[in-house]
Scaffold this motif. Structure first.
Motif, PDB file in Angstrom:
ATOM      1  N   TYR A   1       0.837  -1.203   0.000  1.00 51.74           N
ATOM      2  CA  TYR A   1       0.000   0.000   0.000  1.00 51.74           C
ATOM      3  C   TYR A   1       0.873   1.254   0.000  1.00 51.74           C
ATOM      4  O   TYR A   1       0.619   2.209  -0.748  1.00 51.74           O
ATOM      5  CB  TYR A   1      -0.912  -0.004   1.229  1.00 51.74           C
ATOM      6  N   ALA A   2       1.912   1.269   0.856  1.00 51.72           N
ATOM      7  CA  ALA A   2       2.797   2.433   0.931  1.00 51.72           C
ATOM      8  C   ALA A   2       3.491   2.680  -0.399  1.00 51.72           C
ATOM      9  O   ALA A   2       3.623   3.828  -0.848  1.00 51.72           O
ATOM     10  CB  ALA A   2       3.826   2.217   2.038  1.00 51.72           C
ATOM     11  N   ASP A   3       3.914   1.607  -1.042  1.00 47.49           N
ATOM     12  CA  ASP A   3       4.612   1.745  -2.316  1.00 47.49           C
ATOM     13  C   ASP A   3       3.679   2.293  -3.393  1.00 47.49           C
ATOM     14  O   ASP A   3       4.072   3.150  -4.201  1.00 47.49           O
ATOM     15  CB  ASP A   3       5.154   0.377  -2.721  1.00 47.49           C
ATOM     16  N   ALA A   4       2.434   1.850  -3.360  1.00 50.00           N
ATOM     17  CA  ALA A   4       1.471   2.277  -4.379  1.00 50.00           C
ATOM     18  C   ALA A   4       0.972   3.702  -4.150  1.00 50.00           C
ATOM     19  O   ALA A   4       0.558   4.370  -5.106  1.00 50.00           O
ATOM     20  CB  ALA A   4       0.282   1.313  -4.411  1.00 50.00           C
ATOM     21  N   HIS A   5       0.995   4.167  -2.911  1.00 48.80           N
ATOM     22  CA  HIS A   5       0.428   5.478  -2.590  1.00 48.80           C
ATOM     23  C   HIS A   5       1.492   6.496  -2.163  1.00 48.80           C
ATOM     24  O   HIS A   5       1.171   7.526  -1.571  1.00 48.80           O
ATOM     25  CB  HIS A   5      -0.624   5.333  -1.486  1.00 48.80           C
ATOM     26  N   ASP A   6       2.757   6.206  -2.447  1.00 52.62           N
ATOM     27  CA  ASP A   6       3.873   7.114  -2.124  1.00 52.62           C
ATOM     28  C   ASP A   6       3.894   7.488  -0.641  1.00 52.62           C
ATOM     29  O   ASP A   6       4.133   8.649  -0.277  1.00 52.62           O
ATOM     30  CB  ASP A   6       3.792   8.393  -2.974  1.00 52.62           C
ATOM     31  N   ILE A   7       3.655   6.499   0.204  1.00 52.54           N
ATOM     32  CA  ILE A   7       3.755   6.692   1.656  1.00 52.54           C
ATOM     33  C   ILE A   7       5.211   6.475   2.062  1.00 52.54           C
ATOM     34  O   ILE A   7       5.857   5.521   1.616  1.00 52.54           O
ATOM     35  CB  ILE A   7       2.835   5.724   2.418  1.00 52.54           C
ATOM     36  N   ASP A   8       5.709   7.319   2.921  1.00 51.45           N
ATOM     37  CA  ASP A   8       7.141   7.276   3.258  1.00 51.45           C
ATOM     38  C   ASP A   8       7.523   6.148   4.200  1.00 51.45           C
ATOM     39  O   ASP A   8       8.587   5.538   4.036  1.00 51.45           O
ATOM     40  CB  ASP A   8       7.553   8.613   3.900  1.00 51.45           C
TER      41      ASP A   8
END
Length: 372
Positions: A248-255
């Motif tokens: 999810y972080a990778d897909a939504h540019d979450i740090d």
């Protein structure tokens, strides 16, 4: 915070100062006695003045007597004068009793035994043989020895946490581990706020799939902080939950991904296997051990065991504001070789402070005022 240990360190400093003060007073008295004897001998041995008395020639006997005087009473008088001028040489017997008292104080404050011994050895090496002006500097040399000793044991493994976060590839994955009830989930929430204040986005992942109510607890924090939470049903695979959070972080540019895990003991083989599986599936960038500062030596022992099982990168000590002893804060870095990263100082999301060894030493030695 750590008031009891702070008082005991102050007591050691005062004990050494009192010992050297007594030594200076004794030397002063000895100097006065030596001066009086020297004056008396001069009066008794001064020859009568005559016009025809030839100047005596120097002999080996007189040289021998002069040398004897210099090494005997004259040498002692000179040493006494040195002491009277305030030049104190700290000898081993001067510090043995205060060091024994300090050792008992450190152990009573839950400082781990090997850590206490290393501190004492460092202090002894710094103090014995030190020459200082008594009135102005004896307290300073003792404080310097304490400062050096404390820094040597609590600075082990220190790194710049903020710099590591800034330089890491994103998403940065941080896993939190430790036993039940020590504040892992609350620490995750605090770090979510910490990162937000520094411009980073984060997602929480509930890898604690064993405990009833775990999803609800972490969801309350996520909602309060307006942070995304990834969670599965109770009994699910913890590694799968955290993997989904990374995706999810990778897909939504979450740090940053903040992954909770089930509270576990090193003897719980099934739970430790799950932690190892998380490591294989997710390959976290950091694994942080969380425990209570008030747990003292229990926290130190658990940190050692978790490091052996999961190779932690650092620790967070919660409830530091309620800890008067300070044993865990003094010992954990030295025992694990990994730094303390943060101290939890209350229940609010902002009640967390980055651990600074130098600031901690100043706090323990009374050179920094506690914040209200």
């Amino acid at each position: 915070m750590f008031d009891s240990l702070k008082d005991k360190l102050s007591g050691f400093r005062k004990d050494v100062e009192e010992t050297t003060e007594e030594k200076a007073e004794e030397a002063d008295e000895a100097d006065a006695d030596a001066d009086a004897e020297a004056v008396e001998e001069t009066v008794e041995t001064e020859p009568a003045e005559t016009e025809t008395t030839p100047e005596p020639e120097s002999t080996d006997d007189s040289d021998s007597k002069d040398e004897e005087s210099g090494n005997g009473r004259g040498g002692f008088a000179q040493k006494a004068k040195s002491f009277a001028r305030g030049e104190i040489v700290i000898e081993e017997q001067d510090v043995e009793d205060p060091l024994w008292e300090l050792e008992m104080a450190l152990l009573e404050s839950d400082v781990e035994m090997s850590v206490a011994q290393e501190m004492l050895d460092g202090i002894r090496n710094d103090l014995v043989g030190a020459t200082r002006k008594f009135s102005a500097e004896t307290g300073d040399v003792v404080e310097d020895a304490l400062r050096d000793s404390l820094l040597s044991v609590i600075s082990v493994g220190q790194f710049d946490f903020d710099q590591r976060v800034a330089e890491a590839d994103k998403p940065l994955v941080i896993i939190f581990t430790g036993v039940n009830g020590v504040g892992k989930t609350t620490s995750i929430a605090k770090l979510s706020r910490y990162f937000e204040e520094r411009g980073y986005s984060s997602v929480m992942a509930n890898g604690d799939t064993y405990r009833a109510g775990a999803n609800q607890q972490i969801r309350e924090h996520a909602d309060a902080l307006d942070t995304k939470l990834i969670a599965h049903e109770q009994g699910g695979d913890p590694a799968a939950v955290i993997y989904d959070a990374v995706e999810y972080a990778d897909a939504h540019d979450i740090d940053i991904v903040l992954g909770d895990t089930a509270g576990r003991l090193h003897t719980s083989e099934g739970l430790m296997d799950q932690l190892e599986k998380i490591g294989r599936v997710v390959d976290p960038d950091m694994t942080i051990f969380v425990d209570e500062a008030v747990a003292g030596q229990d926290a130190v022992q658990r940190a050692k065991e978790f490091d052996e099982a999961a190779e932690i990168d650092g620790s967070i000590l919660t409830k530091a504001d309620a800890d008067s002893k300070g044993g865990a804060a003094i010992s954990i870095s030295h025992v694990t070789g990994k730094p303390i990263l943060f101290l939890g100082t209350g229940q609010g999301y902002d009640d967390i402070e980055q651990f600074d060894p130098e600031r901690m030493v100043e706090r323990l030695l009374g050179d920094e005022e506690e914040e209200e």
